[in-house]
Design a protein around this motif. Structure first.
Motif, PDB file in Angstrom:
ATOM      1  N   PRO A  74       0.822  -1.225   0.000  1.00  0.00           N
ATOM      2  CA  PRO A  74       0.000   0.000   0.000  1.00  0.00           C
ATOM      3  C   PRO A  74       0.850   1.267   0.000  1.00  0.00           C
ATOM      4  O   PRO A  74       0.979   1.961   1.008  1.00  0.00           O
ATOM      5  N   LYS A  75       1.435   1.589  -1.147  1.00  0.00           N
ATOM      6  CA  LYS A  75       2.308   2.749  -1.247  1.00  0.00           C
ATOM      7  C   LYS A  75       1.483   4.017  -1.434  1.00  0.00           C
ATOM      8  O   LYS A  75       0.912   4.248  -2.496  1.00  0.00           O
ATOM      9  N   ALA A  76       1.418   4.841  -0.412  1.00  0.00           N
ATOM     10  CA  ALA A  76       0.590   6.044  -0.472  1.00  0.00           C
ATOM     11  C   ALA A  76       1.071   7.022  -1.534  1.00  0.00           C
ATOM     12  O   ALA A  76       0.280   7.773  -2.105  1.00  0.00           O
ATOM     13  N   ALA A  77       2.384   7.043  -1.800  1.00  0.00           N
ATOM     14  CA  ALA A  77       2.939   8.013  -2.744  1.00  0.00           C
ATOM     15  C   ALA A  77       3.013   7.474  -4.161  1.00  0.00           C
ATOM     16  O   ALA A  77       3.477   8.157  -5.067  1.00  0.00           O
ATOM     17  N   ALA A  78       2.581   6.211  -4.391  1.00  0.00           N
ATOM     18  CA  ALA A  78       2.671   5.611  -5.720  1.00  0.00           C
ATOM     19  C   ALA A  78       1.332   5.745  -6.449  1.00  0.00           C
ATOM     20  O   ALA A  78       0.272   5.849  -5.837  1.00  0.00           O
ATOM     21  N   LEU A  79       1.414   5.743  -7.770  1.00  0.00           N
ATOM     22  CA  LEU A  79       0.243   5.970  -8.610  1.00  0.00           C
ATOM     23  C   LEU A  79       0.114   4.824  -9.605  1.00  0.00           C
ATOM     24  O   LEU A  79       1.104   4.342 -10.157  1.00  0.00           O
ATOM     25  N   LEU A 127      -0.034   1.021 -15.688  1.00  0.00           N
ATOM     26  CA  LEU A 127       1.276   1.638 -15.529  1.00  0.00           C
ATOM     27  C   LEU A 127       1.442   1.999 -14.064  1.00  0.00           C
ATOM     28  O   LEU A 127       0.685   2.810 -13.526  1.00  0.00           O
ATOM     29  N   SER A 128       2.395   1.348 -13.388  1.00  0.00           N
ATOM     30  CA  SER A 128       2.670   1.627 -11.975  1.00  0.00           C
ATOM     31  C   SER A 128       3.814   2.628 -11.881  1.00  0.00           C
ATOM     32  O   SER A 128       4.878   2.425 -12.487  1.00  0.00           O
ATOM     33  N   LEU A 129       3.577   3.674 -11.111  1.00  0.00           N
ATOM     34  CA  LEU A 129       4.514   4.790 -11.055  1.00  0.00           C
ATOM     35  C   LEU A 129       4.853   5.114  -9.611  1.00  0.00           C
ATOM     36  O   LEU A 129       3.971   5.405  -8.808  1.00  0.00           O
ATOM     37  N   ASP A 130       6.139   5.049  -9.263  1.00  0.00           N
ATOM     38  CA  ASP A 130       6.622   5.476  -7.954  1.00  0.00           C
ATOM     39  C   ASP A 130       7.311   6.829  -8.152  1.00  0.00           C
ATOM     40  O   ASP A 130       8.449   6.886  -8.634  1.00  0.00           O
ATOM     41  N   PRO A 131       6.633   7.932  -7.812  1.00  0.00           N
ATOM     42  CA  PRO A 131       7.171   9.266  -8.132  1.00  0.00           C
ATOM     43  C   PRO A 131       8.553   9.524  -7.542  1.00  0.00           C
ATOM     44  O   PRO A 131       9.407  10.132  -8.210  1.00  0.00           O
ATOM     45  N   ASP A 132       8.804   9.089  -6.305  1.00  0.00           N
ATOM     46  CA  ASP A 132      10.098   9.364  -5.684  1.00  0.00           C
ATOM     47  C   ASP A 132      11.227   8.656  -6.406  1.00  0.00           C
ATOM     48  O   ASP A 132      12.288   9.248  -6.669  1.00  0.00           O
ATOM     49  N   VAL A 133      11.017   7.389  -6.741  1.00  0.00           N
ATOM     50  CA  VAL A 133      12.053   6.627  -7.440  1.00  0.00           C
ATOM     51  C   VAL A 133      12.268   7.175  -8.845  1.00  0.00           C
ATOM     52  O   VAL A 133      13.406   7.345  -9.305  1.00  0.00           O
TER      53      VAL A 133
END
Length: 345
Positions: free
Chosen positions: A70-75, A127-133
């Protein structure tokens, strides 16, 4: 039309054992695990950049568990090509997509969700996106993009959003669906960047939108749908259905269309015609008997609707199907070599 795309999906899944989900990643051996129910699924996973992963999902079945951290910052962005898909999320909301629609939601709100497929067949991309990475090592084309801004713009307060089908999304996604394996990764890489750049220029829509509903409403509409399909011979008004299930008629119509992609009357008409076609092909019942079984007391009205659907009258459809079956059952012809040998003798 519907039978055709469902056949395409069944062919796509021919390699997957029944009751299994097969996950394929380039350079790795396929991995299978049980679905815990009837059906089959294929997930083709393509890591593109650090923080950016593309997944093509093909499903034959009613539901699929959707578990991830459950990554709160991921889209997560999901595009539906065929069928329909809905998320039953942990907060009691359900979001449905039809062909051409795009959903955006934080990965926290769908971490332990269930994917539902009302038409029992589905094909789409995520499309899974981790903004920080991604921000730490962006590809050159995305160097000026703030990935976190997409999450904040489209999903304020962690709510999902949906973009209805539009020409620009078709331009991005439709070329991706029928690519040979050897060019998929580079093509997906280009199109993922194009999608993110396109979204960065859009005004943010209102969170949720008209395709987001309470899960209890969706469950009730699914129950109504199953009852209608179980008794196609019965005719009932929307008002009577709504009253019997303690549901507002406007809500019933809106949620039914969101889940199944058609108004109730159109959906039932299509189901009645498919049922009639099956009975014509598989039984010796008269046209009048079949008409009554699928809810038409007037045989002439039934024949007119059937012809409108299949471009032939019921009697012609039955004859064509029987002729086709007879051809399929003919023994194979002798090979050319055998014939030539007899002629030479």
């Amino acid at each position: 039309m519907q039978e055709n795309w469902q056949d395409i999906i069944r062919q796509e899944l021919a390699q997957v054992p029944p009751g299994q989900q097969m996950t394929c990643t380039p350079g790795q051996a396929p991995v299978c695990h049980p679905l815990g129910q009837a059906g089959r699924a294929l997930a083709q996973v393509y890591p593109l950049f650090p923080g950016l992963t593309f997944t093509r999902l093909v499903v034959q079945g009613e539901a699929l568990a959707h578990h991830h951290p459950p990554k709160a910052a991921a889209l997560e962005l999901t595009h539906c090509r065929r069928g329909r898909v809905g998320w039953e999320m942990a907060d009691g909301l359900t979001l449905y997509l039809g062909p051409g629609d795009l959903a955006l939601h934080p990965m926290a709100c769908c971490a332990q969700s269930v994917l539902r497929f009302p038409l029992e067949h589905y094909e789409g991309f995520s499309l899974s996106l981790d903004p920080d990475v991604l921000a730490a090592q962006p590809p050159q084309a995305l160097a000026g993009l703030a990935p976190q801004a997409l999450l904040e713009a489209f999903c304020p307060q962690g709510r999902p959003a949906a973009l209805p089908a539009r020409r620009e999304l078709d331009h991005i996604f439709l070329p991706l669906y029928d690519l040979p394996e050897e060019v998929r990764t580079p093509y997906y890489t280009l199109k993922a960047q194009e999608l993110l750049l396109y979204l960065s220029r859009l005004p943010a829509p209102a969170a949720g939108g008209s395709q987001e509903y309470q899960s209890q409403q969706v469950e009730l509409v699914r129950t109504i749908h199953d009852q209608l399909l179980a008794h196609p011979e019965q005719r009932v008004t929307i008002e009577a259905l709504a009253k019997a299930h303690h549901l507002n008629a406007s809500t019933l119509k809106a949620v039914f269309k969101a889940v199944y992609g058609q108004p109730i009357a159109a959906h039932m008409k299509a189901h009645r015609m498919q049922q009639a076609a099956r009975l014509l092909a598989e039984t010796d019942q008269s046209v009048g008997e079949i008409a009554q079984q699928v809810g038409y007391e007037n045989q002439s009205k039934f024949s007119a609707v059937f012809r409108q659907t299949f471009q032939v009258l019921p009697t012609q459809y039955r004859r064509q199907r029987r002729e086709q079956r007879a051809e399929d059952e003919l023994p194979p012809c002798r090979g050319e070599q055998e014939v030539s040998h007899e002629e030479m003798g």
